[in-house]
Design a protein around this motif. Sequence first.
Motif, short mmCIF file in Angstrom:
data_model
loop_
_atom_site.label_atom_id
_atom_site.label_comp_id
_atom_site.label_asym_id
_atom_site.label_seq_id
_atom_site.Cartn_x
_atom_site.Cartn_y
_atom_site.Cartn_z
N ILE A 39 -4.86 18.07 25.46
CA ILE A 39 -6.26 18.39 25.75
C ILE A 39 -6.69 19.60 24.94
CG2 ILE A 39 -7.83 19.24 27.54
CD1 ILE A 39 -6.26 17.47 29.54
N GLU A 40 -5.83 20.61 24.88
CA GLU A 40 -6.14 21.82 24.11
C GLU A 40 -6.30 21.49 22.63
OE1 GLU A 40 -6.74 24.96 25.20
OE2 GLU A 40 -6.64 24.10 27.21
N ALA A 41 -5.50 20.55 22.13
CA ALA A 41 -5.61 20.15 20.73
C ALA A 41 -6.91 19.39 20.48
CB ALA A 41 -4.41 19.29 20.33
N GLY A 42 -7.46 18.80 21.52
CA GLY A 42 -8.74 18.12 21.39
C GLY A 42 -8.64 16.68 20.91
N VAL A 43 -7.44 16.12 20.94
CA VAL A 43 -7.26 14.73 20.50
C VAL A 43 -7.26 13.85 21.74
CG1 VAL A 43 -5.79 13.13 19.23
CG2 VAL A 43 -5.87 15.53 18.57
N GLN A 44 -8.35 13.09 21.91
CA GLN A 44 -8.54 12.32 23.13
C GLN A 44 -7.51 11.20 23.27
OE1 GLN A 44 -10.32 9.14 24.11
NE2 GLN A 44 -10.58 9.76 26.23
N ALA A 45 -7.14 10.56 22.17
CA ALA A 45 -6.18 9.45 22.24
C ALA A 45 -4.81 9.94 22.69
CB ALA A 45 -6.09 8.76 20.89
N ASP A 46 -4.38 11.07 22.12
CA ASP A 46 -3.08 11.63 22.50
C ASP A 46 -3.09 12.09 23.96
OD1 ASP A 46 -2.25 11.14 19.95
OD2 ASP A 46 -2.35 13.25 19.29
N ALA A 47 -4.19 12.70 24.37
CA ALA A 47 -4.30 13.17 25.75
C ALA A 47 -4.27 12.01 26.73
CB ALA A 47 -5.57 13.99 25.92
N LYS A 75 -4.37 16.63 41.15
CA LYS A 75 -3.98 16.99 39.79
C LYS A 75 -4.29 15.88 38.79
CE LYS A 75 -0.35 20.27 41.05
NZ LYS A 75 -0.85 21.45 40.36
N ILE A 76 -4.01 14.63 39.18
CA ILE A 76 -4.30 13.50 38.29
C ILE A 76 -5.80 13.39 38.06
CG2 ILE A 76 -4.28 10.98 38.13
CD1 ILE A 76 -1.53 11.04 39.47
N ALA A 77 -6.59 13.56 39.11
CA ALA A 77 -8.05 13.46 38.98
C ALA A 77 -8.58 14.54 38.05
CB ALA A 77 -8.71 13.56 40.35
N ARG A 78 -8.08 15.75 38.19
CA ARG A 78 -8.56 16.85 37.35
C ARG A 78 -8.15 16.65 35.89
NH1 ARG A 78 -7.52 22.05 41.36
NH2 ARG A 78 -9.19 21.54 42.81
N LEU A 79 -6.93 16.18 35.66
CA LEU A 79 -6.49 15.91 34.29
C LEU A 79 -7.32 14.78 33.67
CD1 LEU A 79 -2.60 16.20 34.59
CD2 LEU A 79 -4.11 17.72 33.33
N ALA A 80 -7.54 13.73 34.46
CA ALA A 80 -8.32 12.59 33.95
C ALA A 80 -9.74 13.02 33.61
CB ALA A 80 -8.34 11.47 34.98
N LYS A 81 -10.29 13.88 34.42
CA LYS A 81 -11.65 14.39 34.17
C LYS A 81 -11.69 15.17 32.86
CE LYS A 81 -15.09 17.37 36.42
NZ LYS A 81 -15.31 18.23 37.59
N ARG A 82 -10.67 15.99 32.61
CA ARG A 82 -10.63 16.77 31.37
C ARG A 82 -10.41 15.88 30.16
NH1 ARG A 82 -6.25 21.25 32.34
NH2 ARG A 82 -6.81 21.81 30.21
N VAL A 83 -9.59 14.84 30.31
CA VAL A 83 -9.35 13.91 29.20
C VAL A 83 -10.64 13.14 28.88
CG1 VAL A 83 -8.12 11.81 28.51
CG2 VAL A 83 -6.88 13.67 29.59
N LYS A 84 -11.33 12.72 29.92
CA LYS A 84 -12.57 11.97 29.72
C LYS A 84 -13.63 12.83 29.05
CE LYS A 84 -15.82 9.06 32.20
NZ LYS A 84 -16.27 8.58 33.52
N ALA A 85 -13.63 14.13 29.34
CA ALA A 85 -14.62 15.03 28.76
C ALA A 85 -14.43 15.20 27.26
CB ALA A 85 -14.54 16.40 29.45
N LEU A 86 -13.25 14.89 26.74
CA LEU A 86 -12.99 15.00 25.31
C LEU A 86 -13.77 13.94 24.51
CD1 LEU A 86 -9.15 15.65 25.14
CD2 LEU A 86 -10.97 17.31 24.75
N ALA A 87 -14.05 12.82 25.14
CA ALA A 87 -14.69 11.71 24.42
C ALA A 87 -16.12 12.06 24.00
CB ALA A 87 -14.71 10.46 25.31
#
Length: 87
Positions: A39-47, A75-87
């Motif tokens: 997520i920090e790297a900003g690569v949505q596919a990898d995240a 924790k899963i919901a928060r991670l998924a939310k952050r991953v989705k925000a990268l798109a």
Amino acid sequence: MANTPQAEKRIRRNDRRAAINKARVSRIRTYVKKVESAIEAGVQADAAAALQAAQPEMMRGVSKGVLHKNTVARKIARLAKRVKALA
């Protein structure tokens, strides 16, 4: 100090289980860190791929009694939310 053979056995068993549970939690934390670094790297596919790998491990921790189900769900919901925000 244990006074009975059964109490001594419980101490031995608890030590073994504690080591297993510690390893399990450590493994889960490693998977979560991989998601966060992606997520920090900003690569949505990898995240997204890292999250897909982390979810079964986290749920396995719930089924083994290491983590509470609501904690893992949050924790899963928060991670998924952050991953989705990268798109």
